[in-house]
Scaffold this motif. Sequence first.
Motif, PDB file in Angstrom:
ATOM      1  N   PRO A 147       0.244  14.844   1.483  1.00  0.00           N
ATOM      2  CA  PRO A 147      -1.154  14.918   0.924  1.00  0.00           C
ATOM      3  C   PRO A 147      -1.543  14.205  -0.335  1.00  0.00           C
ATOM      4  N   PRO A 148      -1.240  14.947  -1.445  1.00  0.00           N
ATOM      5  CA  PRO A 148      -1.058  14.914  -2.630  1.00  0.00           C
ATOM      6  C   PRO A 148      -0.136  13.128  -2.987  1.00  0.00           C
ATOM      7  N   LEU A 149       0.702  12.985  -2.434  1.00  0.00           N
ATOM      8  CA  LEU A 149       1.554  11.836  -2.584  1.00  0.00           C
ATOM      9  C   LEU A 149       0.951  11.086  -1.897  1.00  0.00           C
ATOM     10  N   ALA A 150       0.883  11.165  -0.793  1.00  0.00           N
ATOM     11  CA  ALA A 150       0.133   9.859   0.564  1.00  0.00           C
ATOM     12  C   ALA A 150      -1.023   9.181   0.037  1.00  0.00           C
ATOM     13  N   ASN A 151      -1.672  10.506  -0.902  1.00  0.00           N
ATOM     14  CA  ASN A 151      -2.717   9.416  -1.435  1.00  0.00           C
ATOM     15  C   ASN A 151      -2.362   8.717  -3.016  1.00  0.00           C
ATOM     16  N   ARG A 152      -1.392   8.724  -3.543  1.00  0.00           N
ATOM     17  CA  ARG A 152      -1.001   7.660  -4.500  1.00  0.00           C
ATOM     18  C   ARG A 152      -0.570   6.647  -3.711  1.00  0.00           C
ATOM     19  N   PHE A 153      -0.809   6.383  -2.137  1.00  0.00           N
ATOM     20  CA  PHE A 153      -0.134   5.483  -1.818  1.00  0.00           C
ATOM     21  C   PHE A 153      -1.466   3.742  -1.434  1.00  0.00           C
ATOM     22  N   VAL A 154      -1.269   2.492  -0.980  1.00  0.00           N
ATOM     23  CA  VAL A 154      -1.501   1.596   0.380  1.00  0.00           C
ATOM     24  C   VAL A 154      -0.261   1.580   1.255  1.00  0.00           C
ATOM     25  N   HIS A 155      -1.176   2.534   2.358  1.00  0.00           N
ATOM     26  CA  HIS A 155      -0.256   2.994   3.402  1.00  0.00           C
ATOM     27  C   HIS A 155      -0.454   1.427   4.469  1.00  0.00           C
ATOM     28  N   LEU A 156       0.777   1.205   4.538  1.00  0.00           N
ATOM     29  CA  LEU A 156       1.134  -0.345   5.699  1.00  0.00           C
ATOM     30  C   LEU A 156       1.852   0.151   6.807  1.00  0.00           C
ATOM     31  N   ASP A 157       1.196  -1.033   8.181  1.00  0.00           N
ATOM     32  CA  ASP A 157       2.411  -0.118   9.163  1.00  0.00           C
ATOM     33  C   ASP A 157       3.504  -1.412   9.435  1.00  0.00           C
ATOM     34  N   TRP A 158       4.452  -1.337   9.718  1.00  0.00           N
ATOM     35  CA  TRP A 158       5.644  -2.127   9.114  1.00  0.00           C
ATOM     36  C   TRP A 158       6.358  -2.826  10.679  1.00  0.00           C
ATOM     37  N   THR A 159       6.113  -3.744  11.080  1.00  0.00           N
ATOM     38  CA  THR A 159       7.059  -3.744  11.749  1.00  0.00           C
ATOM     39  C   THR A 159       7.583  -5.402  12.585  1.00  0.00           C
ATOM     40  N   LEU A 160       8.942  -5.542  12.852  1.00  0.00           N
ATOM     41  CA  LEU A 160       9.560  -7.033  12.921  1.00  0.00           C
ATOM     42  C   LEU A 160       9.016  -7.426  14.573  1.00  0.00           C
ATOM     43  N   PRO A 161       7.765  -8.275  14.393  1.00  0.00           N
ATOM     44  CA  PRO A 161       7.412  -8.606  15.285  1.00  0.00           C
ATOM     45  C   PRO A 161       9.108  -9.738  16.639  1.00  0.00           C
ATOM     46  N   ALA A 162       9.361  -9.876  17.840  1.00  0.00           N
ATOM     47  CA  ALA A 162      10.306 -10.234  18.250  1.00  0.00           C
ATOM     48  C   ALA A 162       9.756 -12.021  17.235  1.00  0.00           C
ATOM     49  N   ASP A 163       9.598 -12.722  17.774  1.00  0.00           N
ATOM     50  CA  ASP A 163       9.496 -14.452  16.468  1.00  0.00           C
ATOM     51  C   ASP A 163       9.676 -14.443  15.213  1.00  0.00           C
TER      52      ASP A 163
END
Length: 371
Positions: A147-163
């Motif tokens: 948690p102390p490390l996680a709380n230092r970031f803004v978290h973005l989910d990342w995937t590459l869509p097929a197109d």
Amino acid sequence: MNQRYADTITALGTALIARVPVLLWGPPGQGKTSVIESLGDDLHFHVETVIASLHEPADFAGLPMLDPANSSTRLLPPAWARRVAAADRPSIVFYDEISTTPPATQAALLRPILTGWVGDLRLPEGTGSVAAANPPEIAADGWDLAPPLANRFVHLDWTLPADVVRDGFTVGWPRVPVPSVAPDLVDKATVSAKTLVGTFLRARPELVTRMPSSSDQAGRAFPTPRSWEMSARLYGAAKAAGFSDTVVLLLLNGSVGASTAAEFLEFVRRLDLPDPQELLNDPSAYVVPVRRADQVFATAAAVLTATTDDPTPDRWLACGTILAKVADAGMADIAFLFARRWSDPATRPFGVIPTADHLRALGPILTEIHG
């Protein structure tokens, strides 16, 4: 381009101008490293890739060495940090595979990411931090993020869509749009965003800090004073750049969590704040909404902030008139809170004195401060 992907890379660019560390979550092979390297090329930044899982804690905290010259211990920075410090242009440090780093190494990462210090070396001002992680269930020897490390970031989910993959192989990969926004506009928008955050937390104090209830949630976004401060910077940068509400939502989801972000944005929508500049131009027109203490609090904060940004005599007097109206409407606690700063000699233009209405409505606080 896939809109979800476009919004995500726009959120990434916004975090960079807001100087908020970013953590990209996604399966392996989704182009996280490539997009950071192309981003560095576009910005003419030095990109230093650090495979976190291959490093020891000393590679982030510094290697203790005895300095015989003064019989003291120094923390020698690793080679990657020295390269960043020696670069002739701004840098992005890309911490890859941080979800496969053991807890001791995660703890050592806290200081470089939050403060820029690596051992006894401070990375140059403006150095960006971006990290990448695979979800623990698919990572090789994965660990939940502390948690102390996680709380230092803004978290973005990342995937590459097929197109995006299709177009990338045929016509080229999309670039990360980093908005060109004047820093003073970002700063002003951030101050306004902090007013909104403060107003919201006044109404919902239980959301100042809410620790996650499970280990998997603990490795993602949750509200603390630190992540609220990041949220204000992200909100201000996105608004200053004119980005969509979807981008704002992604950024706030990634800093304080989805449910808290949704509640905050709904609160802001319902506030319906008047323009503080218009109020300062004609303070007599302000009608205090006595049933909306949240709106009154935010309006008083915004008016005071606008006044301190440009403290002319007329604006200072207008601000006092608005605070007096708030006090007369039965909200003396709000009026007095902001009148403390309004009446401070450091805020008041030289030679300007309160009016009779100011003294009548705000007399107790003025007497308390000035005797």
